[in-house]
Scaffold this motif. Structure first.
Motif, PDB file in Angstrom:
ATOM      1  N   ASP A  35      46.659  -3.839  16.927  1.00  0.00           N
ATOM      2  CA  ASP A  35      46.259  -3.041  18.088  1.00  0.00           C
ATOM      3  C   ASP A  35      46.796  -3.581  19.414  1.00  0.00           C
ATOM      4  OD1 ASP A  35      44.790  -5.353  18.152  1.00  0.00           O
ATOM      5  OD2 ASP A  35      42.880  -4.381  18.629  1.00  0.00           O
ATOM      6  N   LYS A  36      47.846  -4.402  19.361  1.00  0.00           N
ATOM      7  CA  LYS A  36      48.446  -4.918  20.588  1.00  0.00           C
ATOM      8  C   LYS A  36      49.620  -4.030  21.006  1.00  0.00           C
ATOM      9  CE  LYS A  36      45.797  -8.552  20.945  1.00  0.00           C
ATOM     10  NZ  LYS A  36      44.847  -8.721  22.065  1.00  0.00           N
ATOM     11  N   GLU A  37      50.085  -4.230  22.235  1.00  0.00           N
ATOM     12  CA  GLU A  37      51.209  -3.448  22.749  1.00  0.00           C
ATOM     13  C   GLU A  37      52.555  -4.071  22.404  1.00  0.00           C
ATOM     14  OE1 GLU A  37      51.142  -1.820  26.728  1.00  0.00           O
ATOM     15  OE2 GLU A  37      49.039  -2.397  26.912  1.00  0.00           O
ATOM     16  N   PHE A  38      52.624  -5.407  22.413  1.00  0.00           N
ATOM     17  CA  PHE A  38      53.890  -6.093  22.210  1.00  0.00           C
ATOM     18  C   PHE A  38      53.858  -6.923  20.932  1.00  0.00           C
ATOM     19  CE2 PHE A  38      53.630  -5.357  26.773  1.00  0.00           C
ATOM     20  CZ  PHE A  38      54.875  -4.795  27.018  1.00  0.00           C
ATOM     21  N   TYR A  39      55.005  -6.931  20.239  1.00  0.00           N
ATOM     22  CA  TYR A  39      55.118  -7.666  18.980  1.00  0.00           C
ATOM     23  C   TYR A  39      56.479  -8.337  18.874  1.00  0.00           C
ATOM     24  CZ  TYR A  39      50.892  -5.519  17.118  1.00  0.00           C
ATOM     25  OH  TYR A  39      49.591  -5.141  16.916  1.00  0.00           O
ATOM     26  N   LEU A  40      56.475  -9.512  18.249  1.00  0.00           N
ATOM     27  CA  LEU A  40      57.712 -10.125  17.803  1.00  0.00           C
ATOM     28  C   LEU A  40      57.944  -9.630  16.382  1.00  0.00           C
ATOM     29  CD1 LEU A  40      60.076 -12.163  17.883  1.00  0.00           C
ATOM     30  CD2 LEU A  40      58.457 -13.882  17.023  1.00  0.00           C
ATOM     31  N   LEU A  41      59.051  -8.964  16.167  1.00  0.00           N
ATOM     32  CA  LEU A  41      59.416  -8.454  14.849  1.00  0.00           C
ATOM     33  C   LEU A  41      60.608  -9.245  14.326  1.00  0.00           C
ATOM     34  CD1 LEU A  41      59.225  -4.620  15.582  1.00  0.00           C
ATOM     35  CD2 LEU A  41      57.404  -6.120  14.748  1.00  0.00           C
ATOM     36  N   THR A  42      60.523  -9.645  13.079  1.00  0.00           N
ATOM     37  CA  THR A  42      61.575 -10.448  12.467  1.00  0.00           C
ATOM     38  C   THR A  42      61.928  -9.879  11.110  1.00  0.00           C
ATOM     39  OG1 THR A  42      60.755 -12.447  13.575  1.00  0.00           O
ATOM     40  CG2 THR A  42      62.199 -12.764  11.668  1.00  0.00           C
ATOM     41  N   ALA A  43      63.213  -9.816  10.808  1.00  0.00           N
ATOM     42  CA  ALA A  43      63.668  -9.403   9.479  1.00  0.00           C
ATOM     43  C   ALA A  43      64.786 -10.326   9.046  1.00  0.00           C
ATOM     44  CB  ALA A  43      64.132  -7.952   9.484  1.00  0.00           C
ATOM     45  N   ALA A  44      64.811 -10.653   7.764  1.00  0.00           N
ATOM     46  CA  ALA A  44      65.804 -11.589   7.248  1.00  0.00           C
ATOM     47  C   ALA A  44      66.552 -10.979   6.069  1.00  0.00           C
ATOM     48  CB  ALA A  44      65.131 -12.891   6.812  1.00  0.00           C
ATOM     49  N   CYS A  45      67.787 -11.397   5.931  1.00  0.00           N
ATOM     50  CA  CYS A  45      68.549 -11.000   4.751  1.00  0.00           C
ATOM     51  C   CYS A  45      67.947 -11.658   3.507  1.00  0.00           C
ATOM     52  CB  CYS A  45      70.010 -11.425   4.896  1.00  0.00           C
ATOM     53  SG  CYS A  45      70.903 -10.540   6.188  1.00  0.00           S
ATOM     54  N   TYR A  46      68.094 -10.995   2.392  1.00  0.00           N
ATOM     55  CA  TYR A  46      67.558 -11.515   1.128  1.00  0.00           C
ATOM     56  C   TYR A  46      68.185 -12.882   0.835  1.00  0.00           C
ATOM     57  CZ  TYR A  46      66.161 -11.640  -3.771  1.00  0.00           C
ATOM     58  OH  TYR A  46      65.617 -11.997  -4.988  1.00  0.00           O
ATOM     59  N   GLU A  47      67.301 -13.857   0.576  1.00  0.00           N
ATOM     60  CA  GLU A  47      67.676 -15.249   0.327  1.00  0.00           C
ATOM     61  C   GLU A  47      68.482 -15.849   1.486  1.00  0.00           C
ATOM     62  OE1 GLU A  47      69.545 -15.153  -3.553  1.00  0.00           O
ATOM     63  OE2 GLU A  47      67.588 -15.453  -4.526  1.00  0.00           O
ATOM     64  N   HIS A  48      68.331 -15.254   2.648  1.00  0.00           N
ATOM     65  CA  HIS A  48      68.977 -15.718   3.882  1.00  0.00           C
ATOM     66  C   HIS A  48      70.497 -15.793   3.759  1.00  0.00           C
ATOM     67  CE1 HIS A  48      65.809 -16.723   6.855  1.00  0.00           C
ATOM     68  NE2 HIS A  48      65.044 -16.604   5.796  1.00  0.00           N
ATOM     69  N   LYS A  49      71.062 -14.925   2.957  1.00  0.00           N
ATOM     70  CA  LYS A  49      72.519 -14.848   2.874  1.00  0.00           C
ATOM     71  C   LYS A  49      73.054 -14.168   4.130  1.00  0.00           C
ATOM     72  CE  LYS A  49      72.699 -14.865  -2.154  1.00  0.00           C
ATOM     73  NZ  LYS A  49      73.103 -14.127  -3.372  1.00  0.00           N
ATOM     74  N   CYS A  50      74.260 -14.528   4.515  1.00  0.00           N
ATOM     75  CA  CYS A  50      74.826 -14.061   5.787  1.00  0.00           C
ATOM     76  C   CYS A  50      75.549 -12.720   5.610  1.00  0.00           C
ATOM     77  CB  CYS A  50      75.755 -15.111   6.362  1.00  0.00           C
ATOM     78  SG  CYS A  50      74.913 -16.632   6.840  1.00  0.00           S
ATOM     79  N   HIS A  51      74.770 -11.661   5.447  1.00  0.00           N
ATOM     80  CA  HIS A  51      75.357 -10.337   5.295  1.00  0.00           C
ATOM     81  C   HIS A  51      75.768  -9.734   6.638  1.00  0.00           C
ATOM     82  CE1 HIS A  51      74.482 -10.395   1.103  1.00  0.00           C
ATOM     83  NE2 HIS A  51      73.170 -10.404   1.267  1.00  0.00           N
ATOM     84  N   VAL A  52      75.201 -10.239   7.726  1.00  0.00           N
ATOM     85  CA  VAL A  52      75.563  -9.743   9.063  1.00  0.00           C
ATOM     86  C   VAL A  52      76.569 -10.734   9.636  1.00  0.00           C
ATOM     87  CG1 VAL A  52      74.572  -8.600  11.073  1.00  0.00           C
ATOM     88  CG2 VAL A  52      73.087  -9.173   9.162  1.00  0.00           C
ATOM     89  N   LYS A  53      77.665 -10.880   8.931  1.00  0.00           N
ATOM     90  CA  LYS A  53      78.531 -12.040   9.127  1.00  0.00           C
ATOM     91  C   LYS A  53      79.505 -11.935  10.280  1.00  0.00           C
ATOM     92  CE  LYS A  53      81.132 -10.047   5.301  1.00  0.00           C
ATOM     93  NZ  LYS A  53      81.498 -10.235   3.898  1.00  0.00           N
TER      94      LYS A  53
END
Length: 203
Positions: A35-53
């Motif tokens: 119910d807050k206005e601001f959020y830190l949102l985080t998303a990670a690649c599966y097994e932290h592989k560098c797909h956004v390379k």
């Protein structure tokens, strides 16, 4: 996810039972504050592989995030996109929309990048997490944490060296002195270690 894999079958069963006894789902982290206005949102690649390379792919992801979130009436206040994860500081208008928005972003990028890399059925993303912003101090510490993230993970020597970050937007619109003052007044330090110790008198 990674710690769970190292547990024995007995330890896994005990952990799942503990979560169920507290009313949590078996594995996914609970969304404690919605119910807050601001959020830190985080998303990670599966097994932290560098797909956004590469930079082009990171910009593609960022463009899609803005398109999807802004279309849904959300405002992205700060961002950083790294090779294996990203963070957003977002003003939310509807918390319940988050799952749908992330499914859109992750579904489209997974499909496109798997085609680009000539692979099939590769799991690109794992899941996202959300952390409610509790106060003004928490807000600006989060802003600084996002901008410092490329340095923290060894991808650059300075926040200003990393292209996929909102630090350049803040530099252009507020100036270097504003960023320095915010860094001094709201230091990152052990950010994230004691999440719930932030003041509750915020937004």
């Amino acid at each position: 996810m990674y710690e769970y894999r190292r547990l024995t079958p007995t330890q896994r069963a005990e952990l799942v039972q503990q979560r169920l006894s507290r009313g949590y789902p078996p594995h996914a982290p609970p969304h404690v504050v919605t119910d807050k206005e601001f959020y830190l949102l985080t998303a990670a690649c599966y097994e932290h592989k560098c797909h956004v390379k590469d930079e082009c792919r990171r910009q593609e992801l960022l463009n899609l995030l803005f398109d999807v979130f802004v279309t849904a009436g959300m405002e992205i206040r700060a961002w950083v996109v790294l090779p294996n994860h990203y963070h957003l500081l977002v003003h939310l208008t509807n918390f319940d929309e988050l799952s749908r928005l992330f499914r859109l972003v992750h579904g489209r990028t997974s499909y496109q990048w798997n085609r680009d890399d000539n692979v099939t059925r590769r799991k690109v993303w794992y899941r996202y997490s959300d952390r409610a912003i509790r106060s003004e101090r928490h807000y600006f510490a989060t802003l600084n944490y996002i901008h410092y993230n490329p340095v923290k993970h060894g991808w650059s020597h300075s926040p200003y060296d990393w292209c996929g970050s909102s630090v350049h937007w803040y530099l252009a619109n507020f100036g270097r002195q504003w960023l320095r003052d915010a860094w001094i007044e709201y230091p990152v330090r052990d950010y994230g270690k004691d999440w719930d110790d932030f003041e509750q008198d915020g937004y």
